[in-house]
Enzyme design. Structure first.
Site, PDB file in Angstrom:
ATOM      1  N   CYS A  74     -48.438   7.939  54.190  1.00  0.00           N
ATOM      2  CA  CYS A  74     -48.222   7.097  53.002  1.00  0.00           C
ATOM      3  C   CYS A  74     -47.201   7.689  52.052  1.00  0.00           C
ATOM      4  CB  CYS A  74     -49.540   6.906  52.269  1.00  0.00           C
ATOM      5  SG  CYS A  74     -50.789   6.220  53.319  1.00  0.00           S
ATOM      6  N   HIS A 123     -48.833   5.675  44.757  1.00  0.00           N
ATOM      7  CA  HIS A 123     -49.201   5.020  46.023  1.00  0.00           C
ATOM      8  C   HIS A 123     -50.455   4.185  45.783  1.00  0.00           C
ATOM      9  CE1 HIS A 123     -50.363   4.177  50.017  1.00  0.00           C
ATOM     10  NE2 HIS A 123     -51.276   5.128  50.112  1.00  0.00           N
ATOM     11  N   ASN A 125     -53.794  -1.300  50.620  1.00  0.00           N
ATOM     12  CA  ASN A 125     -52.983  -0.103  50.884  1.00  0.00           C
ATOM     13  C   ASN A 125     -52.006  -0.404  52.018  1.00  0.00           C
ATOM     14  OD1 ASN A 125     -52.004   2.358  51.761  1.00  0.00           O
ATOM     15  ND2 ASN A 125     -53.979   3.416  51.651  1.00  0.00           N
TER      16      ASN A 125
HETATM   17  N1  ACO Z   1     -68.758  -2.268  52.214  1.00  0.00           N
HETATM   18  C1  ACO Z   1     -69.987  -1.853  51.904  1.00  0.00           C
HETATM   19  N2  ACO Z   1     -70.354  -0.562  51.998  1.00  0.00           N
HETATM   20  C2  ACO Z   1     -69.437   0.315  52.421  1.00  0.00           C
HETATM   21  C3  ACO Z   1     -68.120  -0.056  52.751  1.00  0.00           C
HETATM   22  C4  ACO Z   1     -67.803  -1.420  52.640  1.00  0.00           C
HETATM   23  N3  ACO Z   1     -66.569  -1.881  52.939  1.00  0.00           N
HETATM   24  N4  ACO Z   1     -67.438   1.040  53.117  1.00  0.00           N
HETATM   25  C5  ACO Z   1     -68.278   2.077  53.018  1.00  0.00           C
HETATM   26  N5  ACO Z   1     -69.492   1.647  52.609  1.00  0.00           N
HETATM   27  C6  ACO Z   1     -70.710   2.404  52.390  1.00  0.00           C
HETATM   28  C7  ACO Z   1     -70.771   3.648  53.217  1.00  0.00           C
HETATM   29  O1  ACO Z   1     -71.216   3.352  54.523  1.00  0.00           O
HETATM   30  C8  ACO Z   1     -71.760   4.486  52.448  1.00  0.00           C
HETATM   31  O2  ACO Z   1     -73.055   4.077  52.818  1.00  0.00           O
HETATM   32  P1  ACO Z   1     -74.197   5.147  53.116  1.00  0.00           P
HETATM   33  O3  ACO Z   1     -74.351   5.908  51.833  1.00  0.00           O
HETATM   34  O4  ACO Z   1     -75.362   4.294  53.482  1.00  0.00           O
HETATM   35  O5  ACO Z   1     -73.651   6.001  54.218  1.00  0.00           O
HETATM   36  C9  ACO Z   1     -71.542   4.060  51.006  1.00  0.00           C
HETATM   37  O6  ACO Z   1     -70.759   2.857  51.057  1.00  0.00           O
HETATM   38  C10 ACO Z   1     -70.831   5.068  50.153  1.00  0.00           C
HETATM   39  O7  ACO Z   1     -69.765   5.621  50.901  1.00  0.00           O
HETATM   40  P2  ACO Z   1     -68.715   6.536  50.216  1.00  0.00           P
HETATM   41  O8  ACO Z   1     -67.762   7.017  51.249  1.00  0.00           O
HETATM   42  O9  ACO Z   1     -69.396   7.571  49.379  1.00  0.00           O
HETATM   43  O10 ACO Z   1     -68.007   5.480  49.246  1.00  0.00           O
HETATM   44  P3  ACO Z   1     -66.938   5.777  48.186  1.00  0.00           P
HETATM   45  O11 ACO Z   1     -67.424   5.311  46.877  1.00  0.00           O
HETATM   46  O12 ACO Z   1     -66.421   7.161  48.295  1.00  0.00           O
HETATM   47  O13 ACO Z   1     -65.729   4.808  48.619  1.00  0.00           O
HETATM   48  C11 ACO Z   1     -63.690   4.877  49.870  1.00  0.00           C
HETATM   49  C12 ACO Z   1     -65.204   4.887  49.923  1.00  0.00           C
HETATM   50  C13 ACO Z   1     -63.254   3.603  49.174  1.00  0.00           C
HETATM   51  C14 ACO Z   1     -63.129   4.904  51.278  1.00  0.00           C
HETATM   52  C15 ACO Z   1     -63.209   6.090  49.062  1.00  0.00           C
HETATM   53  O14 ACO Z   1     -63.793   7.262  49.577  1.00  0.00           O
HETATM   54  C16 ACO Z   1     -61.728   6.239  49.061  1.00  0.00           C
HETATM   55  O15 ACO Z   1     -61.029   5.469  48.431  1.00  0.00           O
HETATM   56  N6  ACO Z   1     -61.198   7.259  49.735  1.00  0.00           N
HETATM   57  C17 ACO Z   1     -59.762   7.448  49.836  1.00  0.00           C
HETATM   58  C18 ACO Z   1     -59.264   6.490  50.829  1.00  0.00           C
HETATM   59  C19 ACO Z   1     -57.806   6.363  50.775  1.00  0.00           C
HETATM   60  O16 ACO Z   1     -57.228   6.120  49.748  1.00  0.00           O
HETATM   61  N7  ACO Z   1     -57.209   6.524  51.912  1.00  0.00           N
HETATM   62  C20 ACO Z   1     -55.866   6.322  52.118  1.00  0.00           C
HETATM   63  C21 ACO Z   1     -55.057   7.462  51.609  1.00  0.00           C
HETATM   64  S1  ACO Z   1     -53.775   7.865  52.619  1.00  0.00           S
HETATM   65  C22 ACO Z   1     -53.213   6.478  53.163  1.00  0.00           C
HETATM   66  O17 ACO Z   1     -52.886   5.650  52.354  1.00  0.00           O
HETATM   67  C23 ACO Z   1     -53.125   6.225  54.648  1.00  0.00           C
END
Ligand code: ACO
Length: 312
Positions: free
Chosen positions: A97, A239, A269
């Site tokens: 990214c 980003h 994204n």
């Molecule tokens: N819908 C409902 N529940 C979900 C979803 C969804 N789409 N996705 C995850 N969950 C659940 C998980 O399964 C988890 O459940 P569990 O506790 O029963 O296991 C719960 O939500 C909490 O999961 P977390 O991972 O703690 O959720 P978080 O609040 O951290 O959000 C997210 C997850 C959005 C992926 C976050 O961690 C994030 O933004 N990370 C960075 C991702 C990113 O930006 N990546 C790209 C960067 S580099 C690039 O651009 C390629």
């Protein structure tokens, strides 16, 4: 594609996606459209806007993690041919990214060294092709798109363009965001065991923590290195990965959130395309005035991160 479509087949909801990411929609390319098709469209638009004939492009750089083909040929070569950039060199920039930020700095160095006068810099992705549509942890996050810029030695003395950049990598996090199989480490064989392993895989929580740290420290670093304070900066263009990452980084670095441009709600994204799409939209909306200082900042697979200071 609206968030609601996911709830028809996955245990997720518009409310969860919006509250955890800020995403409402993403644009998905037609099944017959590959990354180069989006890149060509962006390239033609920017050349036409600049009034530059394609024969005068010296170098085509395409920042992408979703090439038309595995490894080669590059997307840049396909674009070079299709737009008629007959005298141009062409190569892809693979920095996840952060690719567009890396490519802008590469273009700046080519122009400054005299190696090129006109560099076409494109960020283009069709992430929908490498997304596991059954994995709610990742499939809601990504979209397709492209954007382009032209970096030229215009010699007009206006001092516009890329002033400086900071590029960094931390390969110790390589496995946090990857396509585990299908490359030379775990190649395709005639018995590919698990096709799902060729899709994007991410440790979201770890990437989140990494992103907040590098974005908050990196933007301040760019300003300090250039002896600038936040009042000198018109816009920060991060980003577009997750609104929560941007808000947390703003809070941690004590920078006002109003300075951060965000359009993630509409596009999700789009990886290396997110910053050129944002800049293009800002330009079309009249948010950027000539002479404005803009800081871009990205992070992504590699892991990579970095930013550019641009005078618009
Ligand atoms: N819908 C409902 N529940 C979900 C979803 C969804 N789409 N996705 C995850 N969950 C659940 C998980 O399964 C988890 O459940 P569990 O506790 O029963 O296991 C719960 O939500 C909490 O999961 P977390 O991972 O703690 O959720 P978080 O609040 O951290 O959000 C997210 C997850 C959005 C992926 C976050 O961690 C994030 O933004 N990370 C960075 C991702 C990113 O930006 N990546 C790209 C960067 S580099 C690039 O651009 C390629």
């Amino acid at each position: 594609m609206a968030n609601e479509e996911f709830s028809t087949y996955l245990d997720t909801s518009d409310e969860w996606i919006r509250s955890h990411t800020g995403i409402g929609f993403r644009h998905i390319a037609e099944p017959t459209t590959a990354t180069s098709d989006l890149a060509v469209e962006a390239a033609r638009k920017v050349l036409s806007k600049a009034g530059l004939p394609p024969e005068e492009v010296d170098l085509v750089l395409v920042a992408t993690a979703t090439g038309d083909f595995l490894g080669f040929p590059s997307v840049a070569c396909i674009v070079q041919d299709r737009i008629g950039a007959k005298k141009a060199a062409a190569m892809d920039v693979g920095a996840g990214c952060t690719g567009f930020i890396y490519a802008l700095e590469t273009a700046r160095c080519f122009v400054l060294s005299g190696g090129a006068r006109n560099v076409l810099v494109i960020g283009a992705e069709t992430l929908s092709r490498i997304t596991n549509w059954q994995d709610r942890n990742t499939c809601v996050l990504f979209g397709d798109g492209a954007g382009a810029a032209l970096v030229s030695a215009d010699g007009s003395g206006t001092n516009r363009g890329i002033i400086s950049s900071v590029l960094r990598a931390d390969g110790s996090g390589a496995e946090l965001l990857s396509r585990p199989e299908g490359g030379t480490r775990f190649p395709f064989t005639d018995r590919v065991v698990d096709p799902v392993a060729t899709y994007l895989k991410m440790d979201g929580r770890q990437v989140y923590n990494f992103a907040v740290k590098v974005v908050s420290e990196g933007i301040v670093n760019i300003m300090e290195t250039n002896h600038l304070c936040i009042n000198d900066i018109a816009w920060i263009v991060p980003h577009q990965a997750n609104v929560r990452i941007i808000e947390a980084a703003a809070k941690r670095s004590k920078l006002p959130i109003e300075k951060f441009f965000m359009n993630i709600e509409e596009y999700a994204n789009t990886s290396a395309a997110s910053i050129p799409i944002a800049l293009s939209e800002m330009s079309e909306k009249g948010l950027l005035k000539s002479g404005d200082l803009v800081v871009t900042f990205g992070f992504g697979a590699g892991l990579t991160y970095g930013g550019n200071l641009i005078r618009w």
